[in-house]
Design an enzyme around this catalytic site. Sequence first.
Site, PDB file in Angstrom:
ATOM      1  N   HIS A   1       0.809  -1.206   0.000  1.00 31.41           N
ATOM      2  CA  HIS A   1       0.000   0.000   0.000  1.00 31.41           C
ATOM      3  C   HIS A   1       0.850   1.268   0.000  1.00 31.41           C
ATOM      4  O   HIS A   1       2.049   1.241   0.295  1.00 31.41           O
ATOM      5  CB  HIS A   1      -0.925   0.008   1.224  1.00 31.41           C
ATOM      6  CG  HIS A   1      -0.159   0.020   2.517  1.00 31.41           C
ATOM      7  ND1 HIS A   1       0.389   1.150   3.059  1.00 31.41           N
ATOM      8  CD2 HIS A   1       0.167  -0.996   3.359  1.00 31.41           C
ATOM      9  CE1 HIS A   1       1.015   0.857   4.176  1.00 31.41           C
ATOM     10  NE2 HIS A   1       0.908  -0.443   4.387  1.00 31.41           N
TER      11      HIS A   1
ATOM     12  N   GLU B   1      -2.324  -6.937   7.475  1.00 30.68           N
ATOM     13  CA  GLU B   1      -0.961  -6.930   7.993  1.00 30.68           C
ATOM     14  C   GLU B   1      -0.802  -7.916   9.150  1.00 30.68           C
ATOM     15  O   GLU B   1      -1.779  -8.295   9.813  1.00 30.68           O
ATOM     16  CB  GLU B   1      -0.590  -5.513   8.457  1.00 30.68           C
ATOM     17  CG  GLU B   1       0.831  -5.341   8.989  1.00 30.68           C
ATOM     18  CD  GLU B   1       1.924  -5.684   7.985  1.00 30.68           C
ATOM     19  OE1 GLU B   1       2.073  -6.878   7.679  1.00 30.68           O
ATOM     20  OE2 GLU B   1       2.636  -4.756   7.535  1.00 30.68           O
TER      21      GLU B   1
END
Length: 250
Positions: free
Chosen positions: A8, A86
């Site tokens: 990202h 994550e």
Amino acid sequence: MRLLLIRHGQTPSNVDGLLDTSRPGAPLTGLGEQQAAAIPEALAGQRIDHLVVSPLLRTHLTAAPLAADRGLEVGTDVPVVEGLEEIGAGSLEMRNDPEAHRAYLEAAFAWGAGDRDMSMPGGDDGHAFFDRFDRAVREAIAGAGAGAAGADPDTTVAIVSHGAAIRVWVAAWADNIHPSFTAENDLPNTGIVTLEGSFESGWTLADWLGTPVGGAALDDPAADDFSGETLDEVESDAHPDAAVDRRTLD
């Protein structure tokens, strides 16, 4: 088949070095938006059969320009896949001190090197991480209409995910590198890792982009982006005078 694992864009937590792994997570910074906007041009002409994002906001915002360029919409044509988030920071969540950075990455990279019994402080062990991330990648592949073996070698699945998760997963699965490779090479915001193969035949690392997709001009060396840094850099921040312990990576 081909996997594009896209980290990202930059978030305020990346700038401040915060272990921000909970939902919904931080948005993108202005630079992060520029990084995301550079992705469509970087992947122009690249076949993408399926694009997916993690449950965290920063991946949605990163994927949005690419989705729009391909006539897609995040959340409908671009599904949110549970499991691509994550690596959870456990009791280290929202800390930004060098010791927390070191503890987080040492646990994570130990998993990539094969020690999946090790637990994140106050969090999951490596078995839990790989169970959910493997399942999520398989779901993404299935969404492309590809069989488990990826019969069409040109089928490409793009996954917008997270720095530590991508690095650890690739360390364990790429059969043409030593697991320490991903700890020794930066993965900046919007860096892309390309794998070729399948779960059945094995995955080969084809490309590791050590700069943002828009190039060095979209990098931010001043940010405390520990999850994209090498383990040596993080170790040096935590213990400037100490030698790096590589036992978990050998």
